[in-house]
Design a protein around this motif. Structure first.
Motif, short mmCIF file in Angstrom:
data_model
loop_
_atom_site.label_atom_id
_atom_site.label_comp_id
_atom_site.label_asym_id
_atom_site.label_seq_id
_atom_site.Cartn_x
_atom_site.Cartn_y
_atom_site.Cartn_z
N SER A 8 0.62 -1.31 -0.02
CA SER A 8 -0.04 0.03 -0.07
C SER A 8 0.76 1.22 0.14
CB SER A 8 -0.99 -0.02 1.17
OG SER A 8 -1.61 1.13 1.13
N GLU A 9 1.95 1.28 0.80
CA GLU A 9 2.97 2.56 0.95
C GLU A 9 3.35 2.68 -0.40
OE1 GLU A 9 5.19 1.78 4.34
OE2 GLU A 9 3.43 2.36 5.89
N GLU A 10 3.90 1.56 -1.07
CA GLU A 10 5.00 1.95 -2.33
C GLU A 10 4.01 2.27 -3.31
OE1 GLU A 10 7.76 -1.42 -3.13
OE2 GLU A 10 8.05 -1.56 -1.16
N ILE A 11 2.69 1.53 -3.40
CA ILE A 11 1.95 2.09 -4.52
C ILE A 11 1.37 3.27 -4.35
CG2 ILE A 11 -0.65 1.43 -5.48
CD1 ILE A 11 0.29 -1.47 -5.23
N SER A 12 0.92 3.78 -3.19
CA SER A 12 0.34 5.11 -2.70
C SER A 12 1.43 6.05 -3.31
CB SER A 12 0.16 5.37 -1.38
OG SER A 12 -0.51 6.51 -1.05
N ASP A 13 2.61 5.93 -2.98
CA ASP A 13 3.78 6.93 -3.46
C ASP A 13 3.75 7.06 -5.12
OD1 ASP A 13 4.42 7.10 -0.78
OD2 ASP A 13 6.33 6.19 -0.91
N ASP A 71 -0.35 10.29 -10.73
CA ASP A 71 -1.78 10.77 -10.41
C ASP A 71 -2.58 10.61 -11.54
OD1 ASP A 71 -3.70 12.57 -9.03
OD2 ASP A 71 -2.95 14.14 -10.02
N PRO A 72 -2.99 9.20 -11.73
CA PRO A 72 -3.83 8.80 -13.06
C PRO A 72 -5.34 8.86 -12.77
CG PRO A 72 -2.91 6.92 -11.82
CD PRO A 72 -2.31 7.90 -10.98
N ILE A 73 -5.62 9.05 -11.39
CA ILE A 73 -6.99 9.04 -11.06
C ILE A 73 -7.57 10.43 -10.85
CG2 ILE A 73 -8.84 7.98 -9.67
CD1 ILE A 73 -6.99 5.69 -9.24
N GLU A 74 -8.34 11.10 -11.66
CA GLU A 74 -8.86 12.30 -11.26
C GLU A 74 -9.57 12.61 -9.75
OE1 GLU A 74 -11.27 13.91 -14.58
OE2 GLU A 74 -9.48 13.46 -16.08
N GLN A 75 -10.52 11.92 -9.39
CA GLN A 75 -11.32 11.92 -8.34
C GLN A 75 -10.79 11.51 -7.06
OE1 GLN A 75 -12.15 9.94 -11.02
NE2 GLN A 75 -13.93 8.87 -10.54
N TYR A 80 -10.18 9.27 -3.73
CA TYR A 80 -10.38 7.88 -3.51
C TYR A 80 -9.68 7.23 -2.57
CZ TYR A 80 -6.09 7.03 -5.68
OH TYR A 80 -4.57 7.08 -5.95
N PHE A 81 -10.27 6.25 -1.81
CA PHE A 81 -9.65 5.31 -0.71
C PHE A 81 -8.87 4.37 -1.31
CE2 PHE A 81 -13.26 7.58 1.28
CZ PHE A 81 -12.81 8.11 2.33
N LEU A 82 -7.67 4.23 -1.01
CA LEU A 82 -6.91 2.94 -1.52
C LEU A 82 -6.94 1.98 -0.44
CD1 LEU A 82 -4.74 1.65 -3.17
CD2 LEU A 82 -2.99 2.96 -1.93
N GLU A 83 -7.16 0.57 -0.86
CA GLU A 83 -7.34 -0.54 -0.01
C GLU A 83 -6.39 -1.74 -0.67
OE1 GLU A 83 -11.14 -1.46 0.39
OE2 GLU A 83 -11.82 0.20 1.74
N VAL A 84 -5.46 -2.23 0.09
CA VAL A 84 -4.77 -3.26 -0.36
C VAL A 84 -5.00 -4.51 0.63
CG1 VAL A 84 -2.45 -4.42 -0.76
CG2 VAL A 84 -2.91 -1.80 -1.07
N SER A 85 -5.68 -5.55 -0.14
CA SER A 85 -6.00 -6.62 1.07
C SER A 85 -5.74 -7.93 0.37
CB SER A 85 -7.21 -6.37 1.35
OG SER A 85 -8.23 -6.68 0.34
#
Length: 153
Positions: free
Chosen positions: A58-63, A69-73, A75-80
């Protein structure tokens, strides 16, 4: 040029990160629930995923998502973990779970039924094949809404 779906863009970003940790990228979904958008990334590994595994990814992908910045709106990021009853989507899923009990849900009834349960034979010539009562039943991928493992306790 065809515009890529957000899930495809995120999968391209996530795949090398997930593979670097010897995990499998199972699925990516970007969905709206109520007023909020959720970017869900499902990962797995033999023996199962831990909370620490999810946090690292999650931390690596979030960075990288913040950087690219491919997503305009918002959102909440969830990794599971995908869970034991994970949907089977990739060709490799049908190989990995051969011989296991699965449930197949179809969009339109076949012989009056929309849900079939049987042993996964595999993906043969592009068709999902399960064994029900000693006979193989084939489903075209286009007619299948969902295939998931059946877990009995």
């Amino acid at each position: 040029m065809v515009k890529k779906k957000i899930e495809d863009i995120v999968a391209e970003i996530a795949e090398p990160i997930v593979e670097r940790h010897s995990f499998e990228l199972v699925d990516v979904e970007f969905i709206k629930e109520g007023t909020n958008w959720y970017l869900r990334i499902y990962i797995d590994k033999p023996g199962g995923i831990t909370i620490d595994d999810c946090q690292i990814v999650s931390e690596e992908i979030s960075d990288i998502l913040d950087e690219k910045d491919p997503i305009e709106q918002s959102y909440f990021l969830e990794v599971s973990s995908p869970g034991l009853d994970r949907p089977l989507k990739k060709d490799s899923d049908f190989e990995k779970f051969k011989g296991e009990l699965v449930e197949v849900k179809v969009y339109k009834p076949i012989d009056g039924r929309k849900i079939f349960e049987g042993e996964l034979v595999g993906l043969i010539d592009g068709k999902i094949v399960i064994k029900i009562d000693d006979r193989n039943v084939e489903f075209e991928r286009a007619q299948v809404a969902l295939v998931r493992r059946v877990i009995k306790f």
